[in-house]
Design a protein around this motif. Structure first.
Motif, PDB file in Angstrom:
ATOM      1  N   LYS A 175      55.553  43.057  83.682  1.00 19.46           N
ATOM      2  CA  LYS A 175      56.895  43.354  84.186  1.00 19.46           C
ATOM      3  C   LYS A 175      57.937  43.051  83.120  1.00 19.46           C
ATOM      4  N   PHE A 176      58.809  44.015  82.846  1.00 22.89           N
ATOM      5  CA  PHE A 176      59.903  43.827  81.897  1.00 22.89           C
ATOM      6  C   PHE A 176      61.201  43.636  82.665  1.00 22.89           C
ATOM      7  N   SER A 177      62.018  42.698  82.242  1.00 19.44           N
ATOM      8  CA  SER A 177      63.344  42.532  82.833  1.00 19.44           C
ATOM      9  C   SER A 177      64.366  43.209  81.932  1.00 19.44           C
ATOM     10  N   GLY A 178      65.531  43.504  82.502  1.00 21.73           N
ATOM     11  CA  GLY A 178      66.581  44.138  81.713  1.00 21.73           C
ATOM     12  C   GLY A 178      67.118  43.204  80.648  1.00 21.73           C
ATOM     13  N   ILE A 179      67.540  43.776  79.548  1.00 20.78           N
ATOM     14  CA  ILE A 179      68.098  43.009  78.437  1.00 20.78           C
ATOM     15  C   ILE A 179      69.604  43.251  78.367  1.00 20.78           C
ATOM     16  N   LEU A 180      70.355  42.190  78.145  1.00 21.20           N
ATOM     17  CA  LEU A 180      71.791  42.306  77.934  1.00 21.20           C
ATOM     18  C   LEU A 180      72.056  42.403  76.440  1.00 21.20           C
ATOM     19  N   ILE A 181      72.724  43.484  76.028  1.00 22.58           N
ATOM     20  CA  ILE A 181      73.044  43.701  74.620  1.00 22.58           C
ATOM     21  C   ILE A 181      74.543  43.523  74.431  1.00 22.58           C
ATOM     22  N   VAL A 182      74.925  42.547  73.654  1.00 25.74           N
ATOM     23  CA  VAL A 182      76.331  42.270  73.372  1.00 25.74           C
ATOM     24  C   VAL A 182      76.694  42.932  72.045  1.00 25.74           C
ATOM     25  N   LEU A 183      77.626  43.866  72.092  1.00 22.47           N
ATOM     26  CA  LEU A 183      77.984  44.641  70.905  1.00 22.47           C
ATOM     27  C   LEU A 183      79.434  44.361  70.519  1.00 22.47           C
ATOM     28  N   SER A 184      79.627  43.905  69.286  1.00 25.14           N
ATOM     29  CA  SER A 184      80.975  43.602  68.802  1.00 25.14           C
ATOM     30  C   SER A 184      81.214  44.282  67.460  1.00 25.14           C
ATOM     31  N   GLY A 185      82.468  44.278  67.056  1.00 24.85           N
ATOM     32  CA  GLY A 185      82.847  44.835  65.766  1.00 24.85           C
ATOM     33  C   GLY A 185      84.348  45.032  65.738  1.00 24.85           C
ATOM     34  N   PRO A 186      84.919  45.165  64.566  1.00 21.84           N
ATOM     35  CA  PRO A 186      86.370  45.315  64.449  1.00 21.84           C
ATOM     36  C   PRO A 186      86.887  46.554  65.162  1.00 21.84           C
ATOM     37  N   SER A 187      88.134  46.501  65.573  1.00 20.92           N
ATOM     38  CA  SER A 187      88.789  47.658  66.173  1.00 20.92           C
ATOM     39  C   SER A 187      88.774  48.812  65.180  1.00 20.92           C
ATOM     40  N   GLY A 188      88.332  49.992  65.640  1.00 19.55           N
ATOM     41  CA  GLY A 188      88.299  51.160  64.773  1.00 19.55           C
ATOM     42  C   GLY A 188      86.961  51.409  64.114  1.00 19.55           C
ATOM     43  N   ILE A 189      85.980  50.540  64.346  1.00 25.94           N
ATOM     44  CA  ILE A 189      84.679  50.686  63.696  1.00 25.94           C
ATOM     45  C   ILE A 189      83.833  51.778  64.350  1.00 25.94           C
ATOM     46  N   GLY A 190      84.223  52.203  65.556  1.00 22.14           N
ATOM     47  CA  GLY A 190      83.484  53.284  66.218  1.00 22.14           C
ATOM     48  C   GLY A 190      82.502  52.818  67.273  1.00 22.14           C
ATOM     49  N   LYS A 191      82.768  51.656  67.871  1.00 23.57           N
ATOM     50  CA  LYS A 191      81.845  51.105  68.871  1.00 23.57           C
ATOM     51  C   LYS A 191      81.662  52.053  70.058  1.00 23.57           C
ATOM     52  N   GLY A 192      82.773  52.635  70.517  1.00 28.91           N
ATOM     53  CA  GLY A 192      82.697  53.532  71.673  1.00 28.91           C
ATOM     54  C   GLY A 192      81.828  54.740  71.404  1.00 28.91           C
ATOM     55  N   THR A 193      81.949  55.325  70.221  1.00 29.32           N
ATOM     56  CA  THR A 193      81.152  56.493  69.847  1.00 29.32           C
ATOM     57  C   THR A 193      79.673  56.118  69.740  1.00 29.32           C
ATOM     58  N   VAL A 194      79.397  54.965  69.151  1.00 30.96           N
ATOM     59  CA  VAL A 194      78.015  54.490  69.032  1.00 30.96           C
ATOM     60  C   VAL A 194      77.392  54.310  70.405  1.00 30.96           C
ATOM     61  N   ILE A 195      78.138  53.706  71.325  1.00 36.91           N
ATOM     62  CA  ILE A 195      77.618  53.454  72.667  1.00 36.91           C
ATOM     63  C   ILE A 195      77.335  54.765  73.397  1.00 36.91           C
ATOM     64  N   LYS A 196      78.211  55.742  73.271  1.00 35.53           N
ATOM     65  CA  LYS A 196      77.982  57.043  73.912  1.00 35.53           C
ATOM     66  C   LYS A 196      76.667  57.660  73.455  1.00 35.53           C
ATOM     67  N   GLN A 197      76.381  57.557  72.164  1.00 32.26           N
ATOM     68  CA  GLN A 197      75.129  58.102  71.632  1.00 32.26           C
ATOM     69  C   GLN A 197      73.918  57.299  72.096  1.00 32.26           C
ATOM     70  N   LEU A 198      74.071  55.985  72.197  1.00 29.50           N
ATOM     71  CA  LEU A 198      72.978  55.145  72.677  1.00 29.50           C
ATOM     72  C   LEU A 198      72.631  55.459  74.131  1.00 29.50           C
ATOM     73  N   LEU A 199      73.653  55.705  74.942  1.00 30.77           N
ATOM     74  CA  LEU A 199      73.427  56.027  76.354  1.00 30.77           C
ATOM     75  C   LEU A 199      72.666  57.338  76.510  1.00 30.77           C
ATOM     76  N   LYS A 200      72.897  58.269  75.595  1.00 34.84           N
ATOM     77  CA  LYS A 200      72.164  59.539  75.617  1.00 34.84           C
ATOM     78  C   LYS A 200      70.713  59.358  75.161  1.00 34.84           C
ATOM     79  N   LYS A 201      70.507  58.409  74.277  1.00 34.67           N
ATOM     80  CA  LYS A 201      69.204  58.234  73.617  1.00 34.67           C
ATOM     81  C   LYS A 201      68.236  57.369  74.420  1.00 34.67           C
ATOM     82  N   ILE A 202      68.766  56.349  75.106  1.00 36.34           N
ATOM     83  CA  ILE A 202      67.915  55.372  75.790  1.00 36.34           C
ATOM     84  C   ILE A 202      68.055  55.543  77.299  1.00 36.34           C
ATOM     85  N   ALA A 203      66.960  55.882  77.953  1.00 38.13           N
ATOM     86  CA  ALA A 203      66.986  56.292  79.364  1.00 38.13           C
ATOM     87  C   ALA A 203      67.510  55.218  80.311  1.00 38.13           C
ATOM     88  N   ASN A 204      67.024  53.985  80.166  1.00 41.98           N
ATOM     89  CA  ASN A 204      67.391  52.956  81.150  1.00 41.98           C
ATOM     90  C   ASN A 204      68.556  52.084  80.691  1.00 41.98           C
TER      91      ASN A 204
END
Length: 201
Positions: free
Chosen positions: A4-33
């Protein structure tokens, strides 16, 4: 014997303007759960942002009421605005076995790590200060004073990057997304994240 696998919490940080939102959008498309924990903020929405999608937008009075009602796992003030992580939704997603990604500043990340010791922390870094300033200028949503404030804040945040589990440079979006995907994949293989249910008979 059932693995049994439990969910993992991923904490993502970085300076304003680094593109965190764009990265997350692509990750959500790539990783099913993979799910995203949407933060609450008192800042004004930028062009194209939707309430409940990028953030839950609210005013300062309501935010402080939520603080009093203990509705946040953590909250912090950043560049004159408040940001907070809603508690119930995040816990529900983790309890359902989903991996949850949380975009958060350095101060909030350290608060979360105190609560979730097995959360993984990833810092997205620019290759240079000039690159970051260029990104902020191209975004077109901040005036010069705000950009300088964010640059100064970024310098302090980057000093904290070594306190994170992983550091990923966002030079190329596709590679950045792939690197973070691999980190999540490897984390699921760690023995500390495995639990076994053994049925008698």
């Amino acid at each position: 014997m059932k693995k049994k696998f439990s969910g993992i919490l991923i904490v993502l940080s970085g300076p304003s303007g680094i593109g965190k939102g764009t990265v997350i959008k692509q990750l959500l498309k790539k990783i099913a759960n993979l799910k995203i924990s949407v933060s609450v903020t008192t800042r004004e929405p930028r062009d194209g942002e939707e309430n409940g999608k990028e953030y839950f937008f609210t005013d300062k009075q309501n935010f402080l009421t939520m603080v009093e009602n203990s509705e946040f796992l953590e909250y912090a003030e950043y560049c004159g605005n408040f940001y907070g992580t809603p508690k119930k939704k995040l816990l529900d997603m983790l309890n359902n076995g989903n991996d949850v990604i949380l975009e958060i500043d350095v101060e909030g990340a350290f608060q979360i790590k105190k609560i979730f010791s097995d959360a993984i922390s990833i810092f997205i870094a620019p290759i240079s200060e000039d690159t970051l300033k260029h990104r902020l200028l191209n975004r077109g949503s901040d005036n010069e004073t705000s950009i300088n404030e964010r640059i100064n804040r970024a310098k302090k945040e980057i000093e904290c990057a070594t306190d994170y589990d992983y550091l990923v440079e966002n030079v190329d979006l596709e590679k950045c997304v792939e690197d973070i995907s691999k980190i999540i994949e490897v984390e699921h293989m760690k023995t500390k994240r495995l639990s076994y249910i053994v049925k008698e008979g």
